[in-house]
Design a protein around this motif. Structure first.
Motif, short mmCIF file in Angstrom:
data_model
loop_
_atom_site.label_atom_id
_atom_site.label_comp_id
_atom_site.label_asym_id
_atom_site.label_seq_id
_atom_site.Cartn_x
_atom_site.Cartn_y
_atom_site.Cartn_z
N LYS A 110 47.04 34.55 38.12
CA LYS A 110 45.64 34.98 38.09
C LYS A 110 45.04 34.80 36.70
O LYS A 110 43.90 34.35 36.55
CB LYS A 110 45.52 36.44 38.53
CG LYS A 110 45.80 36.68 40.01
CD LYS A 110 45.66 38.16 40.33
CE LYS A 110 45.93 38.42 41.82
NZ LYS A 110 45.83 39.86 42.16
N THR A 111 45.82 35.17 35.69
CA THR A 111 45.33 35.08 34.31
C THR A 111 45.01 33.64 33.93
O THR A 111 43.93 33.34 33.42
CB THR A 111 46.37 35.66 33.34
OG1 THR A 111 46.60 37.05 33.66
CG2 THR A 111 45.88 35.57 31.90
N TRP A 114 41.89 32.17 35.77
CA TRP A 114 40.60 32.57 35.18
C TRP A 114 40.38 31.90 33.84
O TRP A 114 39.26 31.46 33.53
CB TRP A 114 40.53 34.09 35.04
CG TRP A 114 40.30 34.83 36.32
CD1 TRP A 114 41.12 35.76 36.91
CD2 TRP A 114 39.16 34.71 37.19
NE1 TRP A 114 40.58 36.22 38.07
CE2 TRP A 114 39.37 35.60 38.28
CE3 TRP A 114 38.00 33.95 37.16
CZ2 TRP A 114 38.46 35.73 39.32
CZ3 TRP A 114 37.09 34.07 38.21
CH2 TRP A 114 37.32 34.95 39.26
N THR A 118 37.19 29.24 33.83
CA THR A 118 36.01 29.53 33.02
C THR A 118 35.83 28.49 31.91
O THR A 118 34.69 28.19 31.51
CB THR A 118 36.08 30.94 32.40
OG1 THR A 118 37.34 31.10 31.72
CG2 THR A 118 35.96 32.01 33.46
N LEU A 271 30.61 37.20 36.66
CA LEU A 271 31.96 37.59 37.08
C LEU A 271 32.13 39.11 37.04
O LEU A 271 32.72 39.70 37.95
CB LEU A 271 33.00 36.92 36.18
CG LEU A 271 33.16 35.40 36.35
CD1 LEU A 271 34.10 34.85 35.28
CD2 LEU A 271 33.70 35.07 37.73
N ASN A 333 43.02 30.88 25.77
CA ASN A 333 41.71 31.05 26.41
C ASN A 333 40.60 30.74 25.42
O ASN A 333 40.21 31.58 24.62
CB ASN A 333 41.54 32.49 26.94
CG ASN A 333 40.23 32.64 27.68
OD1 ASN A 333 39.79 31.76 28.40
ND2 ASN A 333 39.59 33.78 27.49
N ASN A 335 37.08 29.25 25.92
CA ASN A 335 35.91 28.75 26.65
C ASN A 335 34.96 27.98 25.75
O ASN A 335 34.45 26.92 26.13
CB ASN A 335 35.15 29.92 27.28
CG ASN A 335 35.89 30.54 28.45
OD1 ASN A 335 35.38 31.44 29.10
ND2 ASN A 335 37.10 30.09 28.75
N THR A 426 38.57 38.49 31.59
CA THR A 426 39.75 38.18 32.40
C THR A 426 40.63 39.41 32.58
O THR A 426 41.17 39.65 33.67
CB THR A 426 40.55 37.04 31.76
OG1 THR A 426 39.75 35.86 31.72
CG2 THR A 426 41.82 36.75 32.55
N LEU A 429 39.06 41.42 35.33
CA LEU A 429 39.20 40.81 36.64
C LEU A 429 40.62 40.96 37.18
O LEU A 429 40.82 41.29 38.35
CB LEU A 429 38.83 39.33 36.57
CG LEU A 429 37.38 39.01 36.16
CD1 LEU A 429 37.18 37.51 36.01
CD2 LEU A 429 36.39 39.59 37.17
N SER A 433 41.79 43.44 40.35
CA SER A 433 42.47 42.91 41.53
C SER A 433 43.82 43.57 41.78
O SER A 433 44.32 43.59 42.90
CB SER A 433 42.67 41.39 41.39
OG SER A 433 43.58 41.10 40.35
#
Length: 455
Positions: A110-111, A114, A118, A271, A333, A335, A426, A429, A433
């Motif tokens: 999941k990490t 995302w 993104t 998000l 990460n 972006n 993230t 999120l 979840s």
């Protein structure tokens, strides 16, 4: 000894404006701390005063600002001091506390999903904004003197650099990703052994938890210096670049910040609102300390200690999610550095040199941006590597990087803020979840201060 004394006297004589100004501002910030003004407000005040002081020093010209930048460098050095032990211990503690490798695989997937998703969207936004705003229009291909393009590492070299060969050597050289991988190996081994005999791993788990608590206390000591460090850093940057540099390459600065704001508001805000079902305004208000520190330090690793406190104490996300996602986000990460910036520079370079990009080039740009963003080190400057890879993939002149080099530091402030915010989003999120987000505490505004005692 005479040389030392002479150097000291020379430093005082040439930098006394900066020393006096810094001490005066530090006194104001300390007074505000004693009056229990909140941490976030003091960071904002430090940023504002630093901007004003920087503009004053730059406009007068004769005033030396190195003393101020020295204080900023001390703050960054102290906070970088924590990076290696913090990443190692937190990742080790986070993963080894899990009882199932299946759970680790789930949150890991999941990490990364995302992070990379993104970044891909960020690249598309950067490309679209650049095509609309034409940042290279009317600019001649003038390359700064002394510019040397960085060497692009081969794919095999990139892979080899990620694999730890000597963990102690990697730590000594400040290589975070190999150390992170080593910590994951150790943590998985602890889980494996613990599943067969829990008592055999209890001592090492206790040691890791104790080390985590001690490091958290060290982090508190350093974070208390943030308002002072923010002032010194922003004052030094403003005094160095001033307003002249902004005028010459103002188009690419505006294009970059427009793209980053769009990504910040629409992607991150969307998000947070639609996926996590959280009020975006309240969310961004809570993570303000992360944004401020990232903006001024220009380092994802330097922001990591503050971000961890924000994620756990202000967003009320479980420490095991935070200590897994945040250190990983500081390494992979990006972006803005890996998505928005390479896309804008690619379009800018093509326009400056009169090269036409096709639809296929745009697809390659987005795909390469996602791939090259992985492993970009979270320290000021290495977005150049990611941008170099993208320009090379498109067959564009690397001199395009040299043209924008004069304003990259100013843009890097916004880039780092976007990167750090993406990691925080993230974390929310993934925690949401997995049912590890305390929504009630978040909505109650039950926030802990980043630091408890005035300094």
């Amino acid at each position: 000894m005479d040389t030392i004394n002479n150097n000291f006297l020379l430093a005082i004589q040439t930098n006394w404006y900066g020393f006096v100004t810094s001490i005066f501002v530090f006194g104001i910030l300390y007074y505000l701390a004693r009056k229990r003004v909140s941490f976030g407000k003091r960071v904002l005040i430090g940023l504002g005063i630093g901007l004003g002081v920087g503009i004053l020093f730059q406009s007068l010209g004769a005033l030396e600002y190195k003393a101020i930048t020295t204080f900023g460098s001390i703050y960054v050095s102290l906070i970088r001091m924590l990076v290696i032990p913090l990443v190692f211990v937190l990742v080790l503690n986070s993963i080894s506390s899990l009882t199932s490798l299946d759970y680790l695989r789930k949150i890991g997937f999941k990490t990364f999903a995302w992070f990379l998703g993104t970044t891909g969207v960020a690249s598309i936004i950067g490309l679209s904004v650049a095509l609309i705003m034409n940042p290279g229009k009317g600019i001649q291909e003038v390359v700064p003197d002394g510019f040397v393009a960085r060497e692009i590492p081969t794919f095999s070299q990139v892979i080899l650099d990620l694999v730890p060969s000597n963990p102690f050597n990697e730590a000594a050289n400040g290589k975070v990703v190999p150390l992170l991988i080593f910590a994951i190996f150790l943590a998985v081994a602890i889980i494996k052994v613990g599943s067969k005999n829990e008592e055999s791993v209890k001592p090492i788990r206790d040691l890791i938890q104790s080390a985590t608590q001690v490091l958290h206390q060290v982090v508190k000591f350093v974070i208390r210096l943030t308002p002072y460090g923010v002032f010194a850093l922003i004052a030094g940057i403003t005094a160095r670049y001033g307003l002249d540099t902004l005028q010459e390459l103002g188009s690419i600065i505006v294009t970059s910040y427009v793209a980053m704001i769009i990504h910040f508001v629409l992607v991150f805000g969307g998000l947070v609102f639609f996926v996590a079902r959280v009020n975006p305004i309240k969310f961004f208000k809570k993570i303000y300390p992360t944004i401020a520190v990232a903006f001024t330090t220009r380092s994802s690793y330097a922001t990591l200690p503050v971000n961890l406190d924000v994620i756990t104490k202000r967003l009320h996300i479980s420490p095991r999610i935070a200590s897994f996602v945040a250190p990983l986000g500081a390494s992979v990460n990006f972006n803005a550095c890996g998505g928005i910036w390479p896309a804008i520079v690619a379009v800018f370079t093509a326009q400056v040199y009169g090269i036409t990009l096709t639809g296929t080039d745009y697809i390659i740009l987005v795909v390469v941006s996602i791939i090259s963003s992985i492993g970009v080190a979270g320290v000021p400057g290495p977005a150049v590597i990611s941008t170099t890879v993208v320009l090379t993939a498109l067959g564009l002149p690397l001199e395009g990087i040299g043209i924008v080099a004069g304003v990259e530091a100013l843009i890097d402030m916004g880039r780092t803020a976007v990167n750090a915010t993406g990691t925080t989003v993230t974390s929310l999120l993934v925690a949401n979840s997995e049912g590890e987000f305390d929504r009630e505490a978040f909505n109650r505004n039950d926030d802990e201060e980043i630091e408890l005692q005035a300094v």
